[in-house]
Enzyme design. Structure first.
Site, PDB file in Angstrom:
ATOM      1  CG  ASP A   1     -16.962 -66.551  24.418  1.00 39.76           C
ATOM      2  OD1 ASP A   1     -16.243 -65.901  23.651  1.00 39.76           O
ATOM      3  OD2 ASP A   1     -16.847 -67.794  24.567  1.00 39.76           O
TER       4      ASP A   1
HETATM    5  C1  GLC Z   1     -14.161 -69.489  23.541  1.00 34.28           C
HETATM    6  C2  GLC Z   1     -14.240 -68.498  22.403  1.00 34.28           C
HETATM    7  C3  GLC Z   1     -15.439 -68.666  21.514  1.00 34.28           C
HETATM    8  C4  GLC Z   1     -15.837 -70.128  21.457  1.00 34.28           C
HETATM    9  C5  GLC Z   1     -16.266 -70.544  22.849  1.00 34.28           C
HETATM   10  C6  GLC Z   1     -16.645 -72.028  22.912  1.00 34.28           C
HETATM   11  O1  GLC Z   1     -13.753 -68.846  24.706  1.00 34.28           O
HETATM   12  O2  GLC Z   1     -14.153 -67.120  22.751  1.00 34.28           O
HETATM   13  O3  GLC Z   1     -15.087 -68.152  20.212  1.00 34.28           O
HETATM   14  O4  GLC Z   1     -16.909 -70.298  20.542  1.00 34.28           O
HETATM   15  O5  GLC Z   1     -15.292 -70.267  23.841  1.00 34.28           O
HETATM   16  O6  GLC Z   1     -15.535 -72.816  22.677  1.00 34.28           O
END
Ligand code: GLC
Length: 729
Positions: free
Chosen positions: A290
């Site tokens: 993430d």
């Molecule tokens: C964010 C979220 C995740 C998302 C990612 C890309 O921090 O936790 O759910 O898909 O970043 O945007």
């Protein structure tokens, strides 16, 4: 070509490609950057908002394999579909100028439709889709989302969230399908099947991403990205099964939990990422970190002593791709780690093979493949109608004393409250912008609750309130205006949010809104309370004083019309709660609680229980029976029950089948949802339903952490009926 032959062919192609790749090219495939690394503020005219030099530096010099997120147009918000198609075409053109022409896979958060493409069909958020208890609608949402995201030129969707929503304080509760494992598994896998079809290389299909693996949704203090303490048995009973279901449904990617469980950050957890996800679940796709979470092993978690150690820990734990996302540090450090042998090439080859395999499965290696045309595939009338039906079925009628609802079209209604006249409050985060709170960017052709009532009304519908959620509320003006109307629709709740910006310190509805409600109730007119927002807020004191309560949560872009359809009786509500709605701020007990939580002075006493939802008609279930009162270990159980519409209106009803294992070597929940069916019945119509429970449905995680079925007595419950059966060796 059958799927086995197809997968063999892909395996050969991946092997061949891998054998030609340099270390740098492999490290690049494991690198995902945010669009801003290559983007520029929007320029008018034909050119996509991309800096060609920076794009080439990323894709050609650093061999970057993935890009994510929304372009600057001019600042982090939804772009017209034409702009997206130019952006993704420019990215693919650059990838075709790399030595091996490995395509970039562009990922986006399209969690309730094509979030960042202007004009997309934006569905109810997951918590509201769960409230429909309608897997077909979830399947259609997956289909339509994939079609509209592909038409935008994008190739990977960071959805669905398979986290279980059992901590109502958590600011991403609404991104989950609620507190129940079975409901979340059914709704999530239906979405995946619609989104991917049998072959997600098809022009209108797209690979999904199970997130956030695992245990992210249960922070002990309710604040996003703070520690969860989840014992292995709870992990295996409540948090792993939805991911297991998603893997079995064929999701080819998994995004890793941003937080930590039992002191181990998700991105450092070899047991979760490799032993369980690969070894037990047999997941073959690739994992993606993430946001910046590999770096955070060093900068935040203080697990890694250096940024380089953070890369080593994450890659060796089982993270295949790094969402870096703003630079090439992951790429540089991984090359160093490989050169020094600290990260074996075999691990890099394993990660890159998984990534290349998904790119082949997604059809990216066929540069001639046409991008799905927008015409006929984007914002179609069918998509809008499906979305509206989903919104209608998502709305929960929680209270309807003296049948105050539905209202007559000529009723005189005062509409007030901070969520009455906004679109953003029905959509939540990940809508046009990350936080979803840019009301001015919302489509002008969609109706707020007030606008929808006004449009449908044959009477007087007046709105008294501000322009923005936080505008001051003129309580006196609302109370005075109430005197001129027959009813007050009081729309309260939350403004949009996601992730840590949505953290709160109390589940209580904010005092300003409670004061408004009490003043309006005092005014003496019948009040219908409408709650909109991502999580339940404690409203007990006011809900008990009003005859009508509607729980809308986040019904999406068609939510206003759907709520008006229900208020005026043009649609008979059938949504049911996918979570327990707390009566008090510190009384957070899920429906599938343990016997001790409803023993003596401990009681399960939510304001509204899981599965609660009223209709304008009435239904009755009866004749619950189990085909065999005794089965052998390993056999299925068939359960029969009939449901009848005992009222005067056609309506839909979801019949919920619960199970209780009467006595077991590990304490069992007083009930667990194991099956449900939604039926539509005319007045007086009765339908017989059958459910089959498998040994898996009877199983639980035993003393030794293995999933087992024990002989003994079981009960099934539907409505107010119970039937028993026993399992023998
Ligand atoms: C964010 C979220 C995740 C998302 C990612 C890309 O921090 O936790 O759910 O898909 O970043 O945007």
């Amino acid at each position: 070509m059958n799927t086995h032959a197809a997968s063999e062919a892909i395996e050969d192609k991946v092997k061949e490609l891998l054998s030609q790749m340099t270390l740098e090219e492999k490290a690049g495939q494991m690198t995902q950057i945010d669009f801003s690394v290559v983007g520029t503020p929007a320029v008018s005219g034909e050119e996509p908002p991309i800096d060609r030099t920076r794009l080439e530096d990323a894709v050609i010099n650093h061999h970057v394999g993935s890009i994510l997120n929304v372009p600057f147009t001019p600042a982090n918000r939804a772009a017209p579909i034409g702009t997206w198609r130019k952006i993704t075409a420019a990215v693919q053109e650059a990838s075709q100028r790399t030595r091996l022409k490995i395509p970039v896979i562009y990922g986006i958060d399209a969690i309730h439709g094509a979030t960042y493409t202007q004009g997309a069909a934006l569905f109810p958020q997951a918590i509201s889709m769960a409230a429909t208890f309608n897997p077909e609608l979830s399947f259609k949402e997956g289909e339509i989302t994939a079609r509209e995201v592909r038409a935008s030129g994008l190739q990977w969707n960071f959805s669905p969230v398979m986290d279980i929503g059992r901590q109502p304080l958590w600011p991403r509760l609404w991104e989950t399908y609620g507190e129940d494992v079975h409901l979340a598994s059914v709704m999530g896998t239906s979405y995946i099947k619609g989104h991917q079809g049998d072959d997600f290389s098809a022009p209108d299909k797209l690979p999904t991403c199970l997130k956030h693996y695992v245990g992210y949704s249960f922070p002990i203090n309710g604040k996003d990205r703070t520690p969860a303490w989840i014992g292995e048995r709870m992990l295996r009973e409540y948090f792993l099964p939805t991911f297991e279901a998603g893997v079995q449904a064929g999701a080819p990617t998994v995004m890793v939990n941003s937080s930590e469980v039992d002191g181990i950050p998700g991105h450092a957890n070899y047991q979760y990422l490799t032993t369980i996800l690969r070894g037990e679940m047999g997941f073959k796709g690739f994992t993606v970190s993430d946001w910046e979470d590999i770096k955070r092993l060093y900068t935040r978690d203080k697990l890694a002593a250096t940024p380089k150690e953070a890369v080593k820990i994450a890659v060796m734990a089982g993270v295949d791709m790094s969402m870096v996302p703003f630079d090439f540090t992951f790429y540089d450090l991984l090359v160093e780690l490989a050169r020094s042998g600290e990260v074996p090439m075999s691990r890099i080859d394993e990660a890159v093979s998984r990534i290349l395999t998904v790119k082949f499965q997604t059809g990216l290696f066929d540069p001639e493949r046409p991008v799905l045309p927008a015409e006929g595939n984007f914002a179609t009338p069918e998509a809008v109608e499906t979305n509206r039906q989903a919104a209608r079925e998502a709305i929960i009628l929680a209270k309807n004393d003296n049948h105050i609802l539905p209202l007559k079209k000529d009723a005189s209604i005062l509409v007030a409250g901070p969520t009455a006249n906004l679109l953003s409050v029905m959509n939540g985060g990940w809508t046009i912008t990350w936080q979803g709170d840019s009301e001015s960017l919302y489509p002008q052709d969609k109706l707020t609750v007030f606008e929808a009532l006004q449009t449908k009304s044959a009477g007087k519908v007046t709105y008294v309130g501000g322009q923005a959620f936080d505008d001051p509320i003129d309580v006196d003006k609302v109370v005075a205006e109430a005197q001129n109307h027959d009813y007050v629709l009081l729309a309260l709740g939350e403004k949009p949010y996601t992730e840590t910006p949505g953290n709160i310190d109390s589940l209580m509805l904010d005092q300003k809104q409670i004061d408004l409600a009490n003043a309006v109730i005092e005014a003496g007119k019948p009040v219908i309370l409408l709650m909109l927002g991502g999580r339940p807020r404690v409203i007990t004191a006011i809900a008990e004083k009003v005859p009508g309560v509607i729980l809308g949560f986040l019904p999406g872009m068609e939510g206003g019309e759907a709520i008006a359809d229900i208020i005026y009786g043009d649609y008979n509500p059938n949504g049911k709660l996918p979570i327990s709605y707390p009566r008090n701020t510190n009384d957070i007990v899920p429906y599938d609680h343990k016997p001790t939580e409803s023993f003596e002075f401990n009681t399960y006493k939510p304001l509204y229980p899981f599965g609660h939802g009223l209709s304008y008609t009435t239904f009755e279930t009866r004749g619950l029976s189990v085909e065999k009162s005794q089965i052998k270990m390993g056999e299925n159980v068939t359960v029969h029950v009939s449901v009848k519409n005992t009222g005067t209106l056609k309506g839909k009803e979801t019949v919920l089948l619960y199970l209780n294992d009467v006595a077991a070597s590990v304490t069992r929940p007083v009930r667990q949802l194991k099956a449900f069916k939604k039926v539509e019945l005319e007045p007086g119509q009765e339908q017989s339903l059958s459910f089959t429970l498998t040994p898996r449905d009877l199983s639980f995680i035993g003393i030794d952490m293995k999933r087992i079925v024990e002989p003994g007595e079981f009960k099934v419950m539907v409505g107010n009926e119970t039937a028993g059966f026993s399992v023998t060796e």
